[in-house]
Design a protein around this motif. Structure first.
Motif, PDB file in Angstrom:
ATOM      1  N   LEU A  40      34.292   5.749 -18.134  1.00 53.42           N
ATOM      2  CA  LEU A  40      34.085   6.377 -19.159  1.00 53.42           C
ATOM      3  C   LEU A  40      32.848   4.645 -19.976  1.00 53.42           C
ATOM      4  O   LEU A  40      32.160   5.575 -20.774  1.00 53.42           O
ATOM      5  CB  LEU A  40      34.683   6.553 -19.762  1.00 53.42           C
ATOM      6  CG  LEU A  40      35.286   7.018 -21.414  1.00 53.42           C
ATOM      7  CD1 LEU A  40      33.718   8.581 -21.964  1.00 53.42           C
ATOM      8  CD2 LEU A  40      36.223   7.418 -22.199  1.00 53.42           C
ATOM      9  N   GLY A  41      33.250   4.095 -19.509  1.00 60.49           N
ATOM     10  CA  GLY A  41      33.089   2.711 -20.249  1.00 60.49           C
ATOM     11  C   GLY A  41      31.452   2.391 -20.216  1.00 60.49           C
ATOM     12  O   GLY A  41      30.701   2.388 -21.328  1.00 60.49           O
ATOM     13  N   ARG A  42      31.294   2.339 -18.942  1.00 63.61           N
ATOM     14  CA  ARG A  42      29.186   2.882 -18.604  1.00 63.61           C
ATOM     15  C   ARG A  42      28.807   3.824 -19.351  1.00 63.61           C
ATOM     16  O   ARG A  42      27.602   3.138 -19.563  1.00 63.61           O
ATOM     17  CB  ARG A  42      29.759   2.965 -16.765  1.00 63.61           C
ATOM     18  CG  ARG A  42      28.176   2.801 -16.342  1.00 63.61           C
ATOM     19  CD  ARG A  42      27.150   1.150 -16.221  1.00 63.61           C
ATOM     20  NE  ARG A  42      27.772   0.533 -15.689  1.00 63.61           N
ATOM     21  CZ  ARG A  42      27.085   0.606 -14.263  1.00 63.61           C
ATOM     22  NH1 ARG A  42      25.933   1.197 -13.877  1.00 63.61           N
ATOM     23  NH2 ARG A  42      27.456  -0.173 -13.360  1.00 63.61           N
ATOM     24  N   ARG A  43      29.441   4.546 -19.329  1.00 63.59           N
ATOM     25  CA  ARG A  43      28.003   5.779 -19.826  1.00 63.59           C
ATOM     26  C   ARG A  43      28.457   5.605 -21.621  1.00 63.59           C
ATOM     27  O   ARG A  43      26.839   5.497 -21.698  1.00 63.59           O
ATOM     28  CB  ARG A  43      29.210   7.630 -19.506  1.00 63.59           C
ATOM     29  CG  ARG A  43      29.436   7.624 -18.175  1.00 63.59           C
ATOM     30  CD  ARG A  43      29.499   9.356 -17.783  1.00 63.59           C
ATOM     31  NE  ARG A  43      30.486   9.653 -18.985  1.00 63.59           N
ATOM     32  CZ  ARG A  43      31.713   9.899 -18.268  1.00 63.59           C
ATOM     33  NH1 ARG A  43      32.345   9.570 -16.964  1.00 63.59           N
ATOM     34  NH2 ARG A  43      33.330   9.777 -18.920  1.00 63.59           N
ATOM     35  N   LEU A  44      30.000   4.647 -22.185  1.00 61.77           N
ATOM     36  CA  LEU A  44      29.163   4.882 -23.226  1.00 61.77           C
ATOM     37  C   LEU A  44      28.369   3.836 -23.196  1.00 61.77           C
ATOM     38  O   LEU A  44      27.321   3.838 -24.426  1.00 61.77           O
ATOM     39  CB  LEU A  44      30.716   4.186 -23.855  1.00 61.77           C
ATOM     40  CG  LEU A  44      31.436   5.443 -24.144  1.00 61.77           C
ATOM     41  CD1 LEU A  44      33.398   5.473 -24.266  1.00 61.77           C
ATOM     42  CD2 LEU A  44      31.374   6.161 -25.012  1.00 61.77           C
ATOM     43  N   VAL A  45      28.612   2.826 -23.087  1.00 68.64           N
ATOM     44  CA  VAL A  45      28.329   1.437 -22.407  1.00 68.64           C
ATOM     45  C   VAL A  45      26.190   1.695 -22.837  1.00 68.64           C
ATOM     46  O   VAL A  45      25.362   1.148 -22.978  1.00 68.64           O
ATOM     47  CB  VAL A  45      27.902  -0.097 -21.677  1.00 68.64           C
ATOM     48  CG1 VAL A  45      27.001  -0.399 -21.929  1.00 68.64           C
ATOM     49  CG2 VAL A  45      29.510  -0.476 -22.179  1.00 68.64           C
ATOM     50  N   GLU A  46      26.095   2.703 -21.822  1.00 67.10           N
ATOM     51  CA  GLU A  46      24.917   3.028 -20.935  1.00 67.10           C
ATOM     52  C   GLU A  46      24.135   4.307 -22.694  1.00 67.10           C
ATOM     53  O   GLU A  46      22.823   4.460 -22.289  1.00 67.10           O
ATOM     54  CB  GLU A  46      24.725   3.954 -19.839  1.00 67.10           C
ATOM     55  CG  GLU A  46      24.350   3.073 -19.216  1.00 67.10           C
ATOM     56  CD  GLU A  46      24.630   3.086 -17.547  1.00 67.10           C
ATOM     57  OE1 GLU A  46      24.357   4.788 -17.119  1.00 67.10           O
ATOM     58  OE2 GLU A  46      24.613   2.912 -16.431  1.00 67.10           O
ATOM     59  N   GLY A  47      24.925   4.258 -23.685  1.00 65.26           N
ATOM     60  CA  GLY A  47      24.147   5.548 -25.434  1.00 65.26           C
ATOM     61  C   GLY A  47      24.811   6.471 -24.591  1.00 65.26           C
ATOM     62  O   GLY A  47      24.294   7.757 -24.787  1.00 65.26           O
ATOM     63  N   GLU A  68      29.705   2.955 -33.000  1.00 70.46           N
ATOM     64  CA  GLU A  68      28.425   2.168 -32.503  1.00 70.46           C
ATOM     65  C   GLU A  68      29.377   1.743 -30.885  1.00 70.46           C
ATOM     66  O   GLU A  68      30.278   1.001 -30.899  1.00 70.46           O
ATOM     67  CB  GLU A  68      27.810   0.710 -34.052  1.00 70.46           C
ATOM     68  CG  GLU A  68      27.827   1.042 -34.510  1.00 70.46           C
ATOM     69  CD  GLU A  68      27.921  -0.147 -35.597  1.00 70.46           C
ATOM     70  OE1 GLU A  68      26.756  -0.945 -34.446  1.00 70.46           O
ATOM     71  OE2 GLU A  68      26.771   0.229 -36.493  1.00 70.46           O
ATOM     72  N   VAL A  69      28.998   1.101 -29.995  1.00 68.42           N
ATOM     73  CA  VAL A  69      29.661   1.183 -29.223  1.00 68.42           C
ATOM     74  C   VAL A  69      28.498  -0.884 -28.689  1.00 68.42           C
ATOM     75  O   VAL A  69      27.382  -1.102 -28.816  1.00 68.42           O
ATOM     76  CB  VAL A  69      28.693   1.558 -27.725  1.00 68.42           C
ATOM     77  CG1 VAL A  69      29.332   0.835 -26.268  1.00 68.42           C
ATOM     78  CG2 VAL A  69      29.835   2.506 -28.102  1.00 68.42           C
ATOM     79  N   HIS A  70      28.882  -1.401 -28.234  1.00 71.49           N
ATOM     80  CA  HIS A  70      29.090  -3.213 -27.557  1.00 71.49           C
ATOM     81  C   HIS A  70      29.734  -3.418 -26.587  1.00 71.49           C
ATOM     82  O   HIS A  70      30.690  -3.059 -26.047  1.00 71.49           O
ATOM     83  CB  HIS A  70      29.287  -4.408 -28.664  1.00 71.49           C
ATOM     84  CG  HIS A  70      29.209  -3.369 -30.687  1.00 71.49           C
ATOM     85  ND1 HIS A  70      27.858  -3.813 -30.741  1.00 71.49           N
ATOM     86  CD2 HIS A  70      29.771  -2.889 -31.322  1.00 71.49           C
ATOM     87  CE1 HIS A  70      27.703  -3.373 -32.079  1.00 71.49           C
ATOM     88  NE2 HIS A  70      28.613  -3.025 -32.873  1.00 71.49           N
ATOM     89  N   ASN A  71      29.080  -4.056 -25.797  1.00 70.85           N
ATOM     90  CA  ASN A  71      29.069  -4.395 -24.716  1.00 70.85           C
ATOM     91  C   ASN A  71      29.464  -6.133 -24.354  1.00 70.85           C
ATOM     92  O   ASN A  71      28.251  -6.381 -24.555  1.00 70.85           O
ATOM     93  CB  ASN A  71      28.090  -4.629 -23.390  1.00 70.85           C
ATOM     94  CG  ASN A  71      29.167  -4.485 -22.510  1.00 70.85           C
ATOM     95  OD1 ASN A  71      30.387  -4.549 -22.147  1.00 70.85           O
ATOM     96  ND2 ASN A  71      28.072  -4.753 -21.246  1.00 70.85           N
ATOM     97  N   LEU A  72      30.162  -7.103 -24.604  1.00 71.94           N
ATOM     98  CA  LEU A  72      30.378  -9.076 -24.452  1.00 71.94           C
ATOM     99  C   LEU A  72      30.438  -8.430 -22.762  1.00 71.94           C
ATOM    100  O   LEU A  72      31.608  -9.338 -22.447  1.00 71.94           O
ATOM    101  CB  LEU A  72      31.001  -8.945 -25.347  1.00 71.94           C
ATOM    102  CG  LEU A  72      31.536  -8.513 -26.822  1.00 71.94           C
ATOM    103  CD1 LEU A  72      31.815  -9.290 -27.427  1.00 71.94           C
ATOM    104  CD2 LEU A  72      29.431  -8.958 -27.226  1.00 71.94           C
TER     105      LEU A  72
END
Length: 159
Positions: A16-23, A39-43
């Motif tokens: 799910l995290g990957r799908r969110l990060v990919e928009g 808004e989704v942010h990836n640090l």
């Protein structure tokens, strides 16, 4: 829309995290479709995963090398590549990259690989059993004895 989702580090493929990060704009969580308004942010700089060199150094520190190593770190291509490096570096050690459904019998003296089990089928079979039990309860409550006997006879035949 007034919130942010912040990921610290790597999000594995298929998560799910990957799908969110990919928009992705719609995701399913616990069977419910959710529209992504936050808004989704990836640090990336905060990943806690050890890299290849750290894992090799960790393994080299063992006083006695293990008989078996399972590589589950990272995506499949990275796992396969790392497993090959381990086989080259430690030819005396069995190295596997397990897949979902694989299982191994671990004993004090050996590791036995078993056939891949598709756990999706197991879940389906359990759901079918639950559905059959629910249906039988409904028939029993309706007090339709003839229908109940036909269903029981059918279940005996297929079992």
């Amino acid at each position: 829309e007034n919130c942010s989702v912040v990921f610290f580090g790597y999000q594995a493929e298929g998560t799910l995290g990957r799908r969110l990060v990919e928009g992705e704009k719609k995701v399913i969580i616990h069977g419910e479709e959710i529209e992504v308004k936050a808004e989704v942010h990836n640090l990336d700089g905060f990943s806690a995963h050890a890299d290849r060199n750290e894992l090799l150094a960790w393994l080299a520190a063992f006083e006695r090398m293990p008989q078996q190593i399972f590589v589950t770190h990272g995506e499949e291509s990275a796992s396969l590549s790392f497993a090959e490096l381990l086989r080259e570096t430690y030819p005396q050690v069995a190295v596997d990259v397990p897949h979902i459904g694989d299982y191994f019998e671990l004993t004090a003296t050996r590791v036995v690989a078993h056939e891949n089990i598709d756990f999706r089928n197991v879940i389906v079979e359990e759901k079918v059993l639950v559905d059959i039990n629910t249906m039988l309860q409904e028939i029993a409550l309706s007090q339709d004895a003839e229908k109940l006997m036909r269903v029981r006879d059918f279940l005996k035949q297929i079992s």
